[in-house]
Write an enzyme that holds these catalytic residues in place. Sequence first.
Site, PDB file in Angstrom:
ATOM      1  N   ASP A  27      42.119  34.141  43.710  1.00 11.56           N
ATOM      2  CA  ASP A  27      43.169  33.164  43.972  1.00 11.56           C
ATOM      3  C   ASP A  27      44.493  33.726  43.478  1.00 11.56           C
ATOM      4  O   ASP A  27      44.547  34.461  42.491  1.00 11.56           O
ATOM      5  CB  ASP A  27      42.845  31.801  43.361  1.00 11.56           C
ATOM      6  N   GLU A  29      44.324  20.313  35.572  1.00  8.94           N
ATOM      7  CA  GLU A  29      44.104  20.961  34.281  1.00  8.94           C
ATOM      8  C   GLU A  29      45.159  20.629  33.240  1.00  8.94           C
ATOM      9  O   GLU A  29      45.163  21.214  32.153  1.00  8.94           O
ATOM     10  CB  GLU A  29      44.015  22.479  34.461  1.00  8.94           C
TER      11      GLU A  29
END
Length: 290
Positions: free
Chosen positions: A52, A138
Site C-alpha cells: 500500500d 486508527e
Amino acid sequence: AAALLVLPGCAAETGEVAETGEVPGEAGGERFGEEAAAQVVCAEGPTVPGIDVSYWQQVIDCEAVADSGVRFAIARVSHGAIDTFFDENWAGIKDAGLIRGAYQYYLADMDPLEQAEIMIDAIGQLGERDLPPVLDIESDEGQDTQTILDGITLWLDRVEEATGRKPILYTGKYFWQDHVGSNAFVDHPLWIPNYSNECPDLPNNTWSDWTFFQHSATGSVPGIQGNVDLDVFNGTYEELEAFARGELAAAFVSQSFPYASQGPLQIEAGEAVEVSIELRNVGSRAWNAG
C-alpha cells in the site's frame, strides 16, 4: 457450517509517524499480560503479496513493482486533504496490470459523509480489477466511542450505497478494542496490521479471520525509493481476482464426514447422521447479501 471470511495505510519518511500499522506496544505490537487474550489467526493456504502506498513513497515505477512479483497495490485517497499522489498512483497501478485498491485515512473529528464523498469522487466507477474501498480506522482525534461508531456507520453505508461494494475495514487489534469495541461490522472484510507476529492478532470478540494482513512498514520493493508497507491477501490469486470482481465465492476448509479417498460414509437403514462442511467466504460480498 458456512464461515464468513471477515476480513484491512502507509509508511512514513524518517522523522514522521507512519499512518498505518500500529506501533509496537500498541495495536501493531504486543501488550504485556495480554497473551491469554491473543486471537492469532494464520492463513490456512496460499497468500498473495501486495503493497500500500501514499504521498510518502513519492513517484512510483508501477511496472517495476509489478515485475517484482507484487500482485496488488492499495493507494491512499486522503488524510483530511486529498493525497497529491493518488491520481498518479491510481492510474499507474491499473496500467501496470496490478489489482488495485484505495483507502482513506479516517478522521473522527471530520464529517464522515464529507469524507465518504471524497472517496467516492476519487475512485469513480469501480472496475473488475478494483478492490472494495477501504476505511482506515486508527486514530480517534479526541472523539468518544459513540461518535466514532456513528461516523464509521455513516461512511460505510454511504460508500457501499455509491459503489455497490462492501467496504474493507483497516484497523489494529488494540485501537479497535480501546476506541471502538464493537462487533457490528464483522460482515466487512478486515485488513489487519501487525508487525510483531508472523500471523496477525485480531481484535477480541469480533472478526474470526482476515482478508488482508499488513506485516511490515519497512519493506523494500523495486520501483519504490525507501520503505513501503507490505501486505498479503488471504487466498490464491484467483480468489483475489474473484474478490475484486465482487463475486460470491467460497473456499473449502473442512468437512466432518470422510473424504472420497477414505471411502464412503456408512449409514444404516433408518439411521440419521449429522454432517457439516465449513467454507470460507473469499468473495467481497456477504453470502446473505442477495
